[in-house]
Design a protein around this motif. Structure first.
Motif, PDB file in Angstrom:
ATOM      1  N   GLY A  62      76.263  -6.399 -12.562  1.00  0.00           N
ATOM      2  CA  GLY A  62      77.110  -5.891 -13.635  1.00  0.00           C
ATOM      3  C   GLY A  62      76.620  -6.079 -15.052  1.00  0.00           C
ATOM      4  O   GLY A  62      77.370  -5.812 -16.001  1.00  0.00           O
ATOM      5  N   HIS A  63      75.378  -6.506 -15.230  1.00  0.00           N
ATOM      6  CA  HIS A  63      74.886  -6.612 -16.614  1.00  0.00           C
ATOM      7  C   HIS A  63      73.362  -6.501 -16.635  1.00  0.00           C
ATOM      8  O   HIS A  63      72.687  -6.619 -15.611  1.00  0.00           O
ATOM      9  CB  HIS A  63      75.357  -7.902 -17.292  1.00  0.00           C
ATOM     10  N   GLY A  64      72.851  -6.251 -17.812  1.00  0.00           N
ATOM     11  CA  GLY A  64      71.411  -6.143 -18.008  1.00  0.00           C
ATOM     12  C   GLY A  64      71.024  -4.801 -18.590  1.00  0.00           C
ATOM     13  O   GLY A  64      71.827  -3.871 -18.657  1.00  0.00           O
ATOM     14  N   ARG A  65      69.787  -4.730 -19.027  1.00  0.00           N
ATOM     15  CA  ARG A  65      69.231  -3.484 -19.583  1.00  0.00           C
ATOM     16  C   ARG A  65      68.099  -3.031 -18.666  1.00  0.00           C
ATOM     17  O   ARG A  65      67.129  -3.757 -18.470  1.00  0.00           O
ATOM     18  CB  ARG A  65      68.735  -3.717 -21.001  1.00  0.00           C
ATOM     19  N   GLY A  98      86.094  -3.595 -13.885  1.00  0.00           N
ATOM     20  CA  GLY A  98      85.848  -4.607 -14.896  1.00  0.00           C
ATOM     21  C   GLY A  98      84.426  -4.668 -15.415  1.00  0.00           C
ATOM     22  O   GLY A  98      84.097  -5.536 -16.214  1.00  0.00           O
ATOM     23  N   THR A  99      83.574  -3.757 -14.973  1.00  0.00           N
ATOM     24  CA  THR A  99      82.184  -3.726 -15.421  1.00  0.00           C
ATOM     25  C   THR A  99      81.984  -2.549 -16.359  1.00  0.00           C
ATOM     26  O   THR A  99      82.345  -1.424 -16.031  1.00  0.00           O
ATOM     27  CB  THR A  99      81.227  -3.585 -14.215  1.00  0.00           C
ATOM     28  N   ARG A 100      81.423  -2.836 -17.525  1.00  0.00           N
ATOM     29  CA  ARG A 100      81.085  -1.767 -18.471  1.00  0.00           C
ATOM     30  C   ARG A 100      79.662  -1.330 -18.195  1.00  0.00           C
ATOM     31  O   ARG A 100      78.739  -2.142 -18.224  1.00  0.00           O
ATOM     32  CB  ARG A 100      81.195  -2.246 -19.921  1.00  0.00           C
ATOM     33  N   ILE A 101      79.512  -0.031 -17.923  1.00  0.00           N
ATOM     34  CA  ILE A 101      78.190   0.525 -17.660  1.00  0.00           C
ATOM     35  C   ILE A 101      77.968   1.669 -18.634  1.00  0.00           C
ATOM     36  O   ILE A 101      78.834   2.535 -18.789  1.00  0.00           O
ATOM     37  CB  ILE A 101      78.057   1.023 -16.203  1.00  0.00           C
ATOM     38  N   HIS A 102      76.813   1.659 -19.300  1.00  0.00           N
ATOM     39  CA  HIS A 102      76.458   2.731 -20.226  1.00  0.00           C
ATOM     40  C   HIS A 102      75.179   3.386 -19.722  1.00  0.00           C
ATOM     41  O   HIS A 102      74.148   2.723 -19.604  1.00  0.00           O
ATOM     42  CB  HIS A 102      76.264   2.186 -21.646  1.00  0.00           C
ATOM     43  N   HIS A 103      75.287   4.670 -19.413  1.00  0.00           N
ATOM     44  CA  HIS A 103      74.146   5.444 -18.925  1.00  0.00           C
ATOM     45  C   HIS A 103      73.616   6.272 -20.094  1.00  0.00           C
ATOM     46  O   HIS A 103      74.274   7.202 -20.539  1.00  0.00           O
ATOM     47  CB  HIS A 103      74.601   6.337 -17.771  1.00  0.00           C
ATOM     48  N   PHE A 104      72.456   5.910 -20.584  1.00  0.00           N
ATOM     49  CA  PHE A 104      71.820   6.590 -21.708  1.00  0.00           C
ATOM     50  C   PHE A 104      70.772   7.575 -21.211  1.00  0.00           C
ATOM     51  O   PHE A 104      70.081   7.306 -20.237  1.00  0.00           O
ATOM     52  CB  PHE A 104      71.075   5.587 -22.606  1.00  0.00           C
ATOM     53  N   LEU A 130      74.880  -1.741 -26.234  1.00  0.00           N
ATOM     54  CA  LEU A 130      73.828  -2.513 -25.574  1.00  0.00           C
ATOM     55  C   LEU A 130      74.161  -4.001 -25.486  1.00  0.00           C
ATOM     56  O   LEU A 130      73.276  -4.835 -25.315  1.00  0.00           O
ATOM     57  CB  LEU A 130      72.503  -2.318 -26.310  1.00  0.00           C
ATOM     58  N   ALA A 131      75.451  -4.337 -25.533  1.00  0.00           N
ATOM     59  CA  ALA A 131      75.893  -5.728 -25.503  1.00  0.00           C
ATOM     60  C   ALA A 131      75.418  -6.426 -24.225  1.00  0.00           C
ATOM     61  O   ALA A 131      75.221  -5.789 -23.185  1.00  0.00           O
ATOM     62  CB  ALA A 131      77.414  -5.792 -25.602  1.00  0.00           C
ATOM     63  N   GLU A 132      75.244  -7.721 -24.321  1.00  0.00           N
ATOM     64  CA  GLU A 132      74.739  -8.527 -23.198  1.00  0.00           C
ATOM     65  C   GLU A 132      75.642  -8.462 -21.967  1.00  0.00           C
ATOM     66  O   GLU A 132      75.168  -8.616 -20.845  1.00  0.00           O
ATOM     67  CB  GLU A 132      74.581  -9.992 -23.626  1.00  0.00           C
ATOM     68  N   PRO A 136      63.825  -4.665 -22.340  1.00  0.00           N
ATOM     69  CA  PRO A 136      64.594  -4.501 -21.094  1.00  0.00           C
ATOM     70  C   PRO A 136      64.514  -5.754 -20.229  1.00  0.00           C
ATOM     71  O   PRO A 136      63.593  -6.560 -20.360  1.00  0.00           O
ATOM     72  CB  PRO A 136      63.888  -3.332 -20.408  1.00  0.00           C
ATOM     73  N   ASP A 137      65.485  -5.884 -19.347  1.00  0.00           N
ATOM     74  CA  ASP A 137      65.403  -6.914 -18.314  1.00  0.00           C
ATOM     75  C   ASP A 137      64.519  -6.434 -17.180  1.00  0.00           C
ATOM     76  O   ASP A 137      63.801  -7.217 -16.565  1.00  0.00           O
ATOM     77  CB  ASP A 137      66.802  -7.231 -17.770  1.00  0.00           C
ATOM     78  N   LEU A 138      64.590  -5.115 -16.923  1.00  0.00           N
ATOM     79  CA  LEU A 138      63.893  -4.535 -15.790  1.00  0.00           C
ATOM     80  C   LEU A 138      63.453  -3.120 -16.151  1.00  0.00           C
ATOM     81  O   LEU A 138      64.190  -2.386 -16.812  1.00  0.00           O
ATOM     82  CB  LEU A 138      64.860  -4.479 -14.602  1.00  0.00           C
ATOM     83  N   VAL A 139      62.257  -2.752 -15.729  1.00  0.00           N
ATOM     84  CA  VAL A 139      61.783  -1.374 -15.855  1.00  0.00           C
ATOM     85  C   VAL A 139      61.553  -0.854 -14.449  1.00  0.00           C
ATOM     86  O   VAL A 139      60.881  -1.493 -13.637  1.00  0.00           O
ATOM     87  CB  VAL A 139      60.479  -1.280 -16.682  1.00  0.00           C
ATOM     88  N   VAL A 140      62.156   0.306 -14.170  1.00  0.00           N
ATOM     89  CA  VAL A 140      61.962   0.989 -12.892  1.00  0.00           C
ATOM     90  C   VAL A 140      61.189   2.265 -13.195  1.00  0.00           C
ATOM     91  O   VAL A 140      61.690   3.144 -13.896  1.00  0.00           O
ATOM     92  CB  VAL A 140      63.295   1.329 -12.199  1.00  0.00           C
ATOM     93  N   SER A 141      59.969   2.342 -12.701  1.00  0.00           N
ATOM     94  CA  SER A 141      59.133   3.529 -12.898  1.00  0.00           C
ATOM     95  C   SER A 141      59.157   4.342 -11.616  1.00  0.00           C
ATOM     96  O   SER A 141      58.835   3.820 -10.543  1.00  0.00           O
ATOM     97  CB  SER A 141      57.695   3.122 -13.229  1.00  0.00           C
ATOM     98  N   LEU A 142      59.545   5.609 -11.742  1.00  0.00           N
ATOM     99  CA  LEU A 142      59.632   6.507 -10.593  1.00  0.00           C
ATOM    100  C   LEU A 142      58.559   7.581 -10.693  1.00  0.00           C
ATOM    101  O   LEU A 142      58.295   8.097 -11.775  1.00  0.00           O
ATOM    102  CB  LEU A 142      61.005   7.181 -10.545  1.00  0.00           C
ATOM    103  N   ALA A 143      57.958   7.902  -9.557  1.00  0.00           N
ATOM    104  CA  ALA A 143      56.943   8.954  -9.503  1.00  0.00           C
ATOM    105  C   ALA A 143      57.173   9.782  -8.243  1.00  0.00           C
ATOM    106  O   ALA A 143      57.588   9.250  -7.204  1.00  0.00           O
ATOM    107  CB  ALA A 143      55.545   8.348  -9.488  1.00  0.00           C
TER     108      ALA A 143
END
Length: 169
Positions: free
Chosen positions: A24-27, A70-76, A96-98, A117-124
């Motif tokens: 429920g959190h992270g970038r 109860g989880t705030r999710i922002h899809h940019f 972009l709050a913690e 970011p906390d995590l980068v997901v690269s898709l190919a």
């Protein structure tokens, strides 16, 4: 961590595993060319938090907010971002709050303004499926990868295969 996702169903299922691991959190920066499946992966992450409706890429609005259990999710989606400073004008610092989970497509367009970011997901693209590479950039990101490595669905489902041909992760 590198995975082969053989089809759209596997990509959504992996997104659900990732959504649970994020807790429920992270970038999370979602990288890949047009059509690589960034929004499909976001759909899986949102499903992990209870969203069952359609998920569209917020290409024109820049951000689509979700409040789920109860989880705030922002899809940019920053594809059409003219200047990283535009994020300031839409309230990016608050979004972009913690304590929120932020999924950011085309994050490179916000370079210099976006926090690390906390995590980068690269898709190919890989045949009819996708290859996903995950890289952690924070303690939270490393904990997410560890939770994924222990996820029973990934361990049980042999269609998730790492790039070395072993069962993932």
């Amino acid at each position: 961590m590198q995975l082969r996702l053989d089809d759209e169903d596997r990509q959504v299922a992996f997104g659900e595993c990732l959504g649970r691991a994020l807790q429920g959190h992270g970038r999370v920066h979602l990288q890949g060319e047009l059509g690589a499946g960034k929004t499909t992966l976001a759909r899986g992450i949102l499903r992990a938090h209870g969203h069952r409706g359609a998920v569209k890429s917020p290409t024109y609005t820049l951000v689509e907010p979700y409040e789920l259990a109860g989880t705030r999710i922002h899809h940019f989606d920053l594809y059409r971002l003219g200047d990283p400073e535009e994020l300031e004008f839409i309230g990016g610092r608050d979004l972009l709050a913690e304590d929120a989970l932020c999924l950011i497509e085309w994050a490179e367009r916000g370079e210099g303004w976006l926090p690390m970011p906390d995590l980068v997901v690269s898709l190919a693209l890989a045949g009819t499926g996708r290859e996903a590479r995950l890289e952690a950039f924070s303690d939270h990101g490393r904990r997410v990868l560890a939770r994924l490595a222990a996820d029973p669905e990934l361990l049980r489902d042999r269609s998730f295969v790492d790039m070395d041909g072993e069962t993932a992760p």
